[in-house]
Design a protein around this motif. Sequence first.
Motif, PDB file in Angstrom:
ATOM      1  N   ASN A 102       0.816  -1.219   0.000  1.00  0.00           N
ATOM      2  CA  ASN A 102       0.000   0.000   0.000  1.00  0.00           C
ATOM      3  C   ASN A 102       0.844   1.261   0.000  1.00  0.00           C
ATOM      4  OD1 ASN A 102      -2.648  -1.361   0.269  1.00  0.00           O
ATOM      5  ND2 ASN A 102      -1.894  -1.940   2.300  1.00  0.00           N
ATOM      6  N   VAL A 103       2.100   1.124  -0.409  1.00  0.00           N
ATOM      7  CA  VAL A 103       3.026   2.257  -0.330  1.00  0.00           C
ATOM      8  C   VAL A 103       2.552   3.454  -1.159  1.00  0.00           C
ATOM      9  CG1 VAL A 103       4.497   1.506  -2.263  1.00  0.00           C
ATOM     10  CG2 VAL A 103       5.468   2.890  -0.396  1.00  0.00           C
ATOM     11  N   HIS A 104       1.814   3.188  -2.253  1.00  0.00           N
ATOM     12  CA  HIS A 104       1.319   4.285  -3.088  1.00  0.00           C
ATOM     13  C   HIS A 104       0.422   5.223  -2.275  1.00  0.00           C
ATOM     14  CE1 HIS A 104       0.374   6.191  -6.950  1.00  0.00           C
ATOM     15  NE2 HIS A 104      -0.877   6.259  -6.544  1.00  0.00           N
ATOM     16  N   LEU A 105      -0.417   4.652  -1.421  1.00  0.00           N
ATOM     17  CA  LEU A 105      -1.312   5.478  -0.611  1.00  0.00           C
ATOM     18  C   LEU A 105      -0.541   6.319   0.396  1.00  0.00           C
ATOM     19  CD1 LEU A 105      -4.287   3.046   0.155  1.00  0.00           C
ATOM     20  CD2 LEU A 105      -4.083   4.742  -1.670  1.00  0.00           C
ATOM     21  N   TYR A 106       0.510   5.740   0.974  1.00  0.00           N
ATOM     22  CA  TYR A 106       1.258   6.468   1.996  1.00  0.00           C
ATOM     23  C   TYR A 106       2.138   7.563   1.384  1.00  0.00           C
ATOM     24  CZ  TYR A 106      -0.510   2.556   4.642  1.00  0.00           C
ATOM     25  OH  TYR A 106      -1.347   1.621   5.203  1.00  0.00           O
ATOM     26  N   LYS A 107       2.498   7.385   0.119  1.00  0.00           N
ATOM     27  CA  LYS A 107       3.171   8.479  -0.587  1.00  0.00           C
ATOM     28  C   LYS A 107       2.185   9.626  -0.827  1.00  0.00           C
ATOM     29  CE  LYS A 107       6.746   5.794  -2.980  1.00  0.00           C
ATOM     30  NZ  LYS A 107       7.275   5.339  -4.297  1.00  0.00           N
ATOM     31  N   LEU A 108       0.934   9.263  -1.083  1.00  0.00           N
ATOM     32  CA  LEU A 108      -0.089  10.299  -1.253  1.00  0.00           C
ATOM     33  C   LEU A 108      -0.384  11.010   0.068  1.00  0.00           C
ATOM     34  CD1 LEU A 108      -2.611   8.556  -3.709  1.00  0.00           C
ATOM     35  CD2 LEU A 108      -0.884  10.294  -4.232  1.00  0.00           C
ATOM     36  N   TRP A 109      -0.258  10.285   1.191  1.00  0.00           N
ATOM     37  CA  TRP A 109      -0.409  10.930   2.496  1.00  0.00           C
ATOM     38  C   TRP A 109       0.635  12.035   2.648  1.00  0.00           C
ATOM     39  CZ3 TRP A 109      -1.558   7.336   7.260  1.00  0.00           C
ATOM     40  CH2 TRP A 109      -2.754   6.650   7.039  1.00  0.00           C
ATOM     41  N   LYS A 110       1.850  11.722   2.258  1.00  0.00           N
ATOM     42  CA  LYS A 110       2.934  12.706   2.347  1.00  0.00           C
ATOM     43  C   LYS A 110       2.589  13.955   1.540  1.00  0.00           C
ATOM     44  CE  LYS A 110       7.881  13.242   1.366  1.00  0.00           C
ATOM     45  NZ  LYS A 110       9.083  12.592   0.805  1.00  0.00           N
ATOM     46  N   MET A 160      -7.687  12.051   2.196  1.00  0.00           N
ATOM     47  CA  MET A 160      -6.690  11.027   2.524  1.00  0.00           C
ATOM     48  C   MET A 160      -7.338   9.653   2.432  1.00  0.00           C
ATOM     49  SD  MET A 160      -4.570  12.707   5.688  1.00  0.00           S
ATOM     50  CE  MET A 160      -3.406  11.343   5.746  1.00  0.00           C
ATOM     51  N   TYR A 161      -6.773   8.812   1.571  1.00  0.00           N
ATOM     52  CA  TYR A 161      -7.302   7.462   1.368  1.00  0.00           C
ATOM     53  C   TYR A 161      -6.569   6.466   2.265  1.00  0.00           C
ATOM     54  CZ  TYR A 161      -9.336   9.391  -2.932  1.00  0.00           C
ATOM     55  OH  TYR A 161     -10.037  10.144  -3.842  1.00  0.00           O
ATOM     56  N   ILE A 162      -7.287   5.403   2.654  1.00  0.00           N
ATOM     57  CA  ILE A 162      -6.683   4.292   3.381  1.00  0.00           C
ATOM     58  C   ILE A 162      -6.949   3.011   2.586  1.00  0.00           C
ATOM     59  CG2 ILE A 162      -6.926   5.402   5.637  1.00  0.00           C
ATOM     60  CD1 ILE A 162      -9.403   3.676   6.134  1.00  0.00           C
ATOM     61  N   PRO A 163      -6.164   1.939   2.806  1.00  0.00           N
ATOM     62  CA  PRO A 163      -6.357   0.708   2.023  1.00  0.00           C
ATOM     63  C   PRO A 163      -7.787   0.173   2.083  1.00  0.00           C
ATOM     64  CG  PRO A 163      -4.290   0.603   3.235  1.00  0.00           C
ATOM     65  CD  PRO A 163      -4.996   1.841   3.698  1.00  0.00           C
ATOM     66  N   ILE A 198      -0.210   2.203 -11.297  1.00  0.00           N
ATOM     67  CA  ILE A 198      -0.565   1.693  -9.980  1.00  0.00           C
ATOM     68  C   ILE A 198      -1.404   0.435 -10.102  1.00  0.00           C
ATOM     69  CG2 ILE A 198      -0.502   3.970  -8.916  1.00  0.00           C
ATOM     70  CD1 ILE A 198      -3.566   4.033  -9.126  1.00  0.00           C
ATOM     71  N   LYS A 199      -1.589  -0.231  -8.958  1.00  0.00           N
ATOM     72  CA  LYS A 199      -2.393  -1.436  -8.951  1.00  0.00           C
ATOM     73  C   LYS A 199      -3.835  -1.122  -9.335  1.00  0.00           C
ATOM     74  CE  LYS A 199       0.389  -3.547  -5.312  1.00  0.00           C
ATOM     75  NZ  LYS A 199       0.403  -4.112  -3.935  1.00  0.00           N
ATOM     76  N   LYS A 200      -4.469  -2.079  -9.940  1.00  0.00           N
ATOM     77  CA  LYS A 200      -5.833  -1.901 -10.420  1.00  0.00           C
ATOM     78  C   LYS A 200      -6.786  -1.492  -9.299  1.00  0.00           C
ATOM     79  CE  LYS A 200      -9.428  -4.288 -13.055  1.00  0.00           C
ATOM     80  NZ  LYS A 200      -9.824  -5.575 -13.709  1.00  0.00           N
ATOM     81  N   LYS A 201      -6.548  -2.017  -8.095  1.00  0.00           N
ATOM     82  CA  LYS A 201      -7.481  -1.735  -6.992  1.00  0.00           C
ATOM     83  C   LYS A 201      -7.474  -0.259  -6.594  1.00  0.00           C
ATOM     84  CE  LYS A 201      -4.320  -2.736  -3.126  1.00  0.00           C
ATOM     85  NZ  LYS A 201      -4.156  -3.504  -1.878  1.00  0.00           N
ATOM     86  N   PHE A 202      -6.394   0.484  -6.942  1.00  0.00           N
ATOM     87  CA  PHE A 202      -6.317   1.896  -6.600  1.00  0.00           C
ATOM     88  C   PHE A 202      -6.796   2.806  -7.732  1.00  0.00           C
ATOM     89  CE2 PHE A 202      -2.529   0.636  -3.779  1.00  0.00           C
ATOM     90  CZ  PHE A 202      -3.373   0.392  -2.706  1.00  0.00           C
ATOM     91  N   ALA A 203      -7.432   2.226  -8.727  1.00  0.00           N
ATOM     92  CA  ALA A 203      -7.829   2.991  -9.907  1.00  0.00           C
ATOM     93  C   ALA A 203      -8.856   4.068  -9.593  1.00  0.00           C
ATOM     94  CB  ALA A 203      -8.385   2.047 -10.976  1.00  0.00           C
ATOM     95  N   GLY A 204      -9.545   3.951  -8.462  1.00  0.00           N
ATOM     96  CA  GLY A 204     -10.592   4.910  -8.130  1.00  0.00           C
ATOM     97  C   GLY A 204     -10.094   6.170  -7.454  1.00  0.00           C
ATOM     98  N   ILE A 205      -8.785   6.327  -7.289  1.00  0.00           N
ATOM     99  CA  ILE A 205      -8.251   7.523  -6.628  1.00  0.00           C
ATOM    100  C   ILE A 205      -8.488   8.758  -7.485  1.00  0.00           C
ATOM    101  CG2 ILE A 205      -6.130   8.667  -5.876  1.00  0.00           C
ATOM    102  CD1 ILE A 205      -5.033   5.967  -5.083  1.00  0.00           C
ATOM    103  N   ASP A 206      -9.027   9.794  -6.860  1.00  0.00           N
ATOM    104  CA  ASP A 206      -9.234  11.068  -7.546  1.00  0.00           C
ATOM    105  C   ASP A 206      -8.076  11.986  -7.170  1.00  0.00           C
ATOM    106  OD1 ASP A 206     -10.008  13.466  -8.611  1.00  0.00           O
ATOM    107  OD2 ASP A 206     -12.078  13.364  -7.875  1.00  0.00           O
TER     108      ASP A 206
END
Length: 450
Positions: free
Chosen positions: A366-374, A439-442, A423-431
């Motif tokens: 889930n590192v992509h999400l935590y980079k977005l947190w930054k 802030m998104y979480i897994p 990114i992974k397919k499951k994260f495709a819904g990120i706006d």
Amino acid sequence: MDKEGKRLAEVVRRTHKHLRKQYKLGEDAAQVWKQHTQHEEDLQTYANAMHTLATQHWEARQQVNTSRVIWIHSAIMEYFQGGEMQRTTEKEMRKIEHLDLKADDSDLANGCKLPLTSKVRLLDVGSCYNPFLVYDEFDVTAIDLCPAHLSVKRCDFLSLEVCTEVRKEEDIKNSRGSDKCQTTNISPTNILLETNSSSNISRNLKHNGNTELVTSSVWDEKLNAVIVQDKCNSEIFETVGGTNLTEISLQKTCLQNIENESIVENTSSSGTNLENTQDSENKSLVENTSNSRRIFNTEVRESGASINEVTYLQGSSFDVVVFSLLLEYIPSPMHRFLCCQKAYNLLKPNGIFCIITPDSKHQNANVHLYKLWKISLGYLGFARIKYEKHTHFHGMVFRRGLCKQAWQLDATRQLSFMKKINIKKKFAGIDYNKISNEMYIPQDFQDLSD
């Protein structure tokens, strides 16, 4: 984790999942949260589960290098006492100069190069049992929706008012047209009165045979030891920092009544516990603990006393704000961001924001999400200065920068780069257009039926 630990963990997961599901099905996020905070029984069940999990299944059985509480303590001491604050300040000043910018307050910037000589003032948000109370180097204010320890103040952080200037309680009352406004002066006197009562209850419960109710938790033992040895003395009933003696008397009377009721209730149930099997006894003890907490919280609210509730806090007044396992509780990405914005406003310039988020998967899952947190926190003016992945959690430390514009420029540049990454397919819904205020979480990307 044993069977009981898994059951308690499921209580926590089920609560989080239910809130996110309501939000995903189209219900208003603010209304979902408001309704949740009004369900006292559900809050009590959740708080009891978290308290037992943390003290009997997590902290008490973990090694030093895997404990979230010890990790946060180490990070804080490294920053304030290990020279990290001075190093990061000097590094930011060079960055500001390179960008031809200026610090938001040059006097504060110079002061941040000096080591902290007083106790670290720490706000622990969503802390039902106040684990940082055992550290003498911290001046802790712990707040939670449903406190599980008498040193914790009741507070809905999403509804908390952050004052940008010093305001008298009388002014707040007049502005709201209510005489129930709570004070932000969380003085040691108020907390000590409550913890003193807690220790008295503990001693009486031991006398009546319910020793396990108090000593079953290693962490509670440490808390009670600190309270009894270092905190309980006659001086706590003196006026401290302008505390009203009438209010102290009211608090003392209220807590004495609660103590007596708690002792009677637990004593009356001790005979039944002895007749049951070990499993039934443990279950009953947990129920008794929950009942005692329910008595305390109900009495405080009905009496009209303001000893256990916080509705506003002074901005720029804390050295550290801690979110340990908090963001996963908030159902909407926007409200998670608003919580972080409040943390920023409550911190002093160069103060630090510690986040613990659970994740038992491998580091890159889930590192992509935590980079977005930054990036999201960069738009607020935060700079990440520490990040570690442990077996069951990610630990992050962000610092409130001295020039917000510098970190906002960094965030814009990093977001532009992140948009280009596959990114992974499951994260495709990120706006990505909302990263500056969400802030998104897994768990946001789990199927509703999962």
